[in-house]
Design a protein around this motif. Structure first.
Motif, mmCIF file in Angstrom:
data_model
loop_
_atom_site.group_PDB
_atom_site.id
_atom_site.type_symbol
_atom_site.label_atom_id
_atom_site.label_comp_id
_atom_site.label_asym_id
_atom_site.label_seq_id
_atom_site.Cartn_x
_atom_site.Cartn_y
_atom_site.Cartn_z
ATOM 1 N N ARG A 126 0.816 -1.214 0.000
ATOM 2 C CA ARG A 126 0.000 0.000 0.000
ATOM 3 C C ARG A 126 0.853 1.269 0.000
ATOM 4 O O ARG A 126 0.360 2.370 -0.235
ATOM 5 C CB ARG A 126 -0.982 0.017 1.170
ATOM 6 C CG ARG A 126 -0.380 0.009 2.541
ATOM 7 C CD ARG A 126 -0.188 1.368 3.186
ATOM 8 N NE ARG A 126 -1.418 2.071 3.404
ATOM 9 C CZ ARG A 126 -1.602 3.332 3.084
ATOM 10 N NH1 ARG A 126 -0.627 4.009 2.525
ATOM 11 N NH2 ARG A 126 -2.734 3.956 3.341
ATOM 12 N N TRP A 127 2.172 1.134 0.240
ATOM 13 C CA TRP A 127 3.057 2.299 0.164
ATOM 14 C C TRP A 127 3.621 2.480 -1.243
ATOM 15 O O TRP A 127 4.438 3.370 -1.474
ATOM 16 C CB TRP A 127 4.202 2.161 1.173
ATOM 17 C CG TRP A 127 3.718 2.078 2.589
ATOM 18 C CD1 TRP A 127 3.753 0.988 3.408
ATOM 19 C CD2 TRP A 127 3.099 3.123 3.344
ATOM 20 N NE1 TRP A 127 3.196 1.278 4.630
ATOM 21 C CE2 TRP A 127 2.783 2.587 4.621
ATOM 22 C CE3 TRP A 127 2.777 4.448 3.076
ATOM 23 C CZ2 TRP A 127 2.163 3.344 5.612
ATOM 24 C CZ3 TRP A 127 2.159 5.198 4.066
ATOM 25 C CH2 TRP A 127 1.862 4.640 5.315
ATOM 26 N N ASN A 128 3.190 1.658 -2.175
ATOM 27 C CA ASN A 128 3.697 1.699 -3.547
ATOM 28 C C ASN A 128 3.464 3.060 -4.211
ATOM 29 O O ASN A 128 4.363 3.623 -4.830
ATOM 30 C CB ASN A 128 3.020 0.576 -4.347
ATOM 31 C CG ASN A 128 3.547 0.416 -5.744
ATOM 32 O OD1 ASN A 128 3.501 1.346 -6.532
ATOM 33 N ND2 ASN A 128 4.037 -0.769 -6.070
ATOM 34 N N THR A 129 2.265 3.580 -4.091
ATOM 35 C CA THR A 129 1.909 4.838 -4.763
ATOM 36 C C THR A 129 1.411 5.893 -3.782
ATOM 37 O O THR A 129 0.706 6.822 -4.173
ATOM 38 C CB THR A 129 0.813 4.581 -5.813
ATOM 39 O OG1 THR A 129 -0.324 3.983 -5.155
ATOM 40 C CG2 THR A 129 1.303 3.643 -6.899
ATOM 41 N N GLU A 130 1.778 5.758 -2.528
ATOM 42 C CA GLU A 130 1.208 6.631 -1.502
ATOM 43 C C GLU A 130 1.618 8.094 -1.657
ATOM 44 O O GLU A 130 0.815 9.003 -1.474
ATOM 45 C CB GLU A 130 1.618 6.129 -0.115
ATOM 46 C CG GLU A 130 0.956 6.869 1.031
ATOM 47 C CD GLU A 130 -0.555 6.707 1.024
ATOM 48 O OE1 GLU A 130 -1.254 7.663 1.399
ATOM 49 O OE2 GLU A 130 -1.039 5.626 0.628
ATOM 50 N N PHE A 131 2.884 8.324 -1.982
ATOM 51 C CA PHE A 131 3.384 9.695 -2.033
ATOM 52 C C PHE A 131 3.773 10.046 -3.468
ATOM 53 O O PHE A 131 4.697 9.459 -4.026
ATOM 54 C CB PHE A 131 4.579 9.856 -1.095
ATOM 55 C CG PHE A 131 4.268 9.469 0.325
ATOM 56 C CD1 PHE A 131 3.436 10.257 1.102
ATOM 57 C CD2 PHE A 131 4.783 8.304 0.873
ATOM 58 C CE1 PHE A 131 3.134 9.901 2.403
ATOM 59 C CE2 PHE A 131 4.486 7.941 2.177
ATOM 60 C CZ PHE A 131 3.657 8.740 2.947
ATOM 61 N N SER A 132 3.082 11.019 -4.046
ATOM 62 C CA SER A 132 3.292 11.363 -5.450
ATOM 63 C C SER A 132 4.702 11.876 -5.717
ATOM 64 O O SER A 132 5.223 11.740 -6.824
ATOM 65 C CB SER A 132 2.273 12.421 -5.886
ATOM 66 O OG SER A 132 2.382 13.594 -5.082
ATOM 67 N N HIS A 133 5.342 12.451 -4.704
ATOM 68 C CA HIS A 133 6.694 12.977 -4.893
ATOM 69 C C HIS A 133 7.761 11.895 -4.721
ATOM 70 O O HIS A 133 8.939 12.137 -4.974
ATOM 71 C CB HIS A 133 6.969 14.111 -3.897
ATOM 72 C CG HIS A 133 7.028 13.663 -2.464
ATOM 73 N ND1 HIS A 133 5.898 13.318 -1.753
ATOM 74 C CD2 HIS A 133 8.078 13.480 -1.626
ATOM 75 C CE1 HIS A 133 6.247 12.955 -0.531
ATOM 76 N NE2 HIS A 133 7.562 13.045 -0.428
ATOM 77 N N ARG A 134 7.333 10.694 -4.291
ATOM 78 C CA ARG A 134 8.303 9.632 -4.066
ATOM 79 C C ARG A 134 7.656 8.280 -4.367
ATOM 80 O O ARG A 134 7.447 7.455 -3.482
ATOM 81 C CB ARG A 134 8.812 9.681 -2.624
ATOM 82 C CG ARG A 134 10.065 8.856 -2.400
ATOM 83 C CD ARG A 134 10.606 9.072 -0.999
ATOM 84 N NE ARG A 134 11.827 8.322 -0.786
ATOM 85 C CZ ARG A 134 12.517 8.314 0.349
ATOM 86 N NH1 ARG A 134 12.092 9.032 1.368
ATOM 87 N NH2 ARG A 134 13.614 7.608 0.472
ATOM 88 N N LEU A 135 7.351 8.061 -5.618
ATOM 89 C CA LEU A 135 6.697 6.823 -6.028
ATOM 90 C C LEU A 135 7.676 5.648 -5.946
ATOM 91 O O LEU A 135 8.865 5.786 -6.218
ATOM 92 C CB LEU A 135 6.168 6.964 -7.450
ATOM 93 C CG LEU A 135 5.093 8.040 -7.666
ATOM 94 C CD1 LEU A 135 4.734 8.140 -9.135
ATOM 95 C CD2 LEU A 135 3.851 7.734 -6.836
ATOM 96 N N THR A 136 7.165 4.497 -5.550
ATOM 97 C CA THR A 136 7.975 3.272 -5.488
ATOM 98 C C THR A 136 7.221 2.166 -6.221
ATOM 99 O O THR A 136 6.628 1.289 -5.597
ATOM 100 C CB THR A 136 8.241 2.860 -4.029
ATOM 101 O OG1 THR A 136 6.984 2.830 -3.318
ATOM 102 C CG2 THR A 136 9.169 3.832 -3.345
ATOM 103 N N PRO A 137 7.215 2.205 -7.543
ATOM 104 C CA PRO A 137 6.391 1.269 -8.323
ATOM 105 C C PRO A 137 6.818 -0.189 -8.211
ATOM 106 O O PRO A 137 6.081 -1.074 -8.647
ATOM 107 C CB PRO A 137 6.567 1.779 -9.761
ATOM 108 C CG PRO A 137 7.873 2.504 -9.755
ATOM 109 C CD PRO A 137 7.969 3.132 -8.404
ATOM 110 N N ASP A 138 7.994 -0.445 -7.627
ATOM 111 C CA ASP A 138 8.460 -1.827 -7.488
ATOM 112 C C ASP A 138 8.230 -2.372 -6.083
ATOM 113 O O ASP A 138 8.861 -3.343 -5.674
ATOM 114 C CB ASP A 138 9.948 -1.920 -7.834
ATOM 115 C CG ASP A 138 10.815 -1.029 -6.949
ATOM 116 O OD1 ASP A 138 10.254 -0.159 -6.251
ATOM 117 O OD2 ASP A 138 12.046 -1.196 -6.959
ATOM 118 N N TYR A 139 7.299 -1.764 -5.335
ATOM 119 C CA TYR A 139 7.089 -2.155 -3.948
ATOM 120 C C TYR A 139 5.872 -3.071 -3.834
ATOM 121 O O TYR A 139 4.729 -2.622 -3.918
ATOM 122 C CB TYR A 139 6.908 -0.908 -3.091
ATOM 123 C CG TYR A 139 7.338 -1.069 -1.643
ATOM 124 C CD1 TYR A 139 7.796 -2.286 -1.152
ATOM 125 C CD2 TYR A 139 7.282 -0.006 -0.757
ATOM 126 C CE1 TYR A 139 8.188 -2.436 0.152
ATOM 127 C CE2 TYR A 139 7.676 -0.128 0.561
ATOM 128 C CZ TYR A 139 8.129 -1.351 1.013
ATOM 129 O OH TYR A 139 8.515 -1.495 2.317
#
Length: 351
Positions: A269-282
């Motif tokens: 759920r933290w994959n796309t949580e913050f638009s300034h710090r996306l982690t698409p591989d999470y």
């Protein structure tokens, strides 16, 4: 009124000055406690955030080992393209949990290969042993696997050959080999040689020296740090991560136990949580599941405090709430978890 206020301030100032000049002695009798403090008043709270589980305490070094990410090639790249059909990603709906696998086809003794980048690189140590393993199936012998660890300059710092002996149904093959250099940005090459067709899945690399020597287990150094804290409890698997962005992606403990190959991956759920710090591989592979969490708590002498979804998604995201007439599933999950943790081996969830 101003004169009264000034007088009060002066008296307060004189009083504080007198107190500051008077020595105060505080005697503490450590051998005469007046009350007991429960050891369960302090502990640790674990959540898979900032690569806390996958890429963290769970010692797997390969990212997207089973091609189950939303983008199945994420973390991987082909080293040699070969003719069309050399790499074929299949989705088998009959398989439980882990439905995708890769088919390698070499009609003319080609050298085909994959490279995995790990979780922002792979941390390896000189002299340490690592185990590469793979699930595979083949109709006939003829294909072999060769693995390499590379440093940041693409220098080979560890290598091994993996013969494939089984034919027919899915099998597992594994090989151990040492790294001869320390780096925190290693990559893994997996080469396929020979002629034939080979299906592969769960391409995995673990350090051999894991916590308590358990194969494909947890990082020894990180668990030791938790143990050194002597926590009275360990709360898992988190807070917001249990709720999920929506109820479809909530944490469901029953999907995190059983054979690793059958545990169903979901997006973190933290994959796309913050638009300034996306982690698409999470994502969450659940190699660290509820059984492993309970085992961890037992290992470090902490009481397990498992957290379950109560029928509500994260209020900061969708805020979904399950209808009351559909709440029984969530209640039953809690009852079954009690049986899983405390039931005998004769019970459904305790066995």
């Amino acid at each position: 009124m101003k004169r009264v206020l000034s007088t009060l301030l002066l008296l307060a100032s004189l009083g504080s000055s007198a107190l500051a000049q008077s020595p105060i002695t505080l005697n503490v009798a450590l051998d005469k406690p007046t009350g007991n403090i429960s050891p369960h008043m302090w502990g640790v709270f674990f959540e898979d955030i900032n690569l806390g589980a996958d890429g963290g305490i769970y010692a797997e070094l390969v990212k997207n080992r089973s091609f189950e990410f939303d983008q199945p090639w994420m973390g991987w790249k082909k080293l040699e393209n070969g003719p069309e059909g050399s790499y074929l990603l299949l989705n088998d709906g009959k398989r439980k949990g882990n439905k995708r696998y890769l088919r390698i086809h070499s009609a003319a003794n080609l050298k085909l290969g994959l490279q995995n980048e790990g979780f922002r690189g792979m941390g390896v140590k000189a002299g340490a042993a690592y185990e590469f393993s793979v699930q595979y199936q083949s109709a006939a012998k003829g294909m072999k696997i060769h693995v390499e660890l590379l440093d940041q300059q693409n220098k080979v710092i560890g290598t091994a050959e993996l013969p494939l002996e089984s034919v027919g149904s899915w099998s597992e093959a594994a090989v151990k080999f040492p790294a001869n250099q320390t780096t925190d940005k290693a990559k893994l090459n997996v080469w396929f040689t020979g002629t034939g067709t080979l299906d592969v899945d769960m391409l995995s690399l673990f350090p051999v020296d894991t916590w308590k020597g358990r194969p494909k287990g947890l990082r020894k150094d990180m668990v030791q740090m938790l143990a050194d804290m002597k926590p009275g409890f360990i709360r898992f698997p988190g807070g917001c991560i249990v709720e999920g962005r929506d109820l479809a992606n909530r944490f469901q403990w029953k999907k995190t136990v059983g054979p690793i190959t059958e545990r169903e991956l979901i997006i973190n759920r933290w994959n796309t949580e913050f638009s300034h710090r996306l982690t698409p591989d999470y994502f969450q592979t659940f190699g660290l599941g509820f059984y492993e969490y309970f085992l961890l708590a037992e290992d470090i002498g902490a009481s397990p405090v498992p957290i379950l979804n109560c029928g509500m998604a994260c209020q900061f995201n969708t805020g979904e709430v399950v209808p009351l007439d559909e709440l029984d599933t969530y209640v039953q999950d809690a009852l079954d978890l009690i049986e899983f943790a405390n039931g005998t081996t004769a019970t459904k969830w305790g066995k």
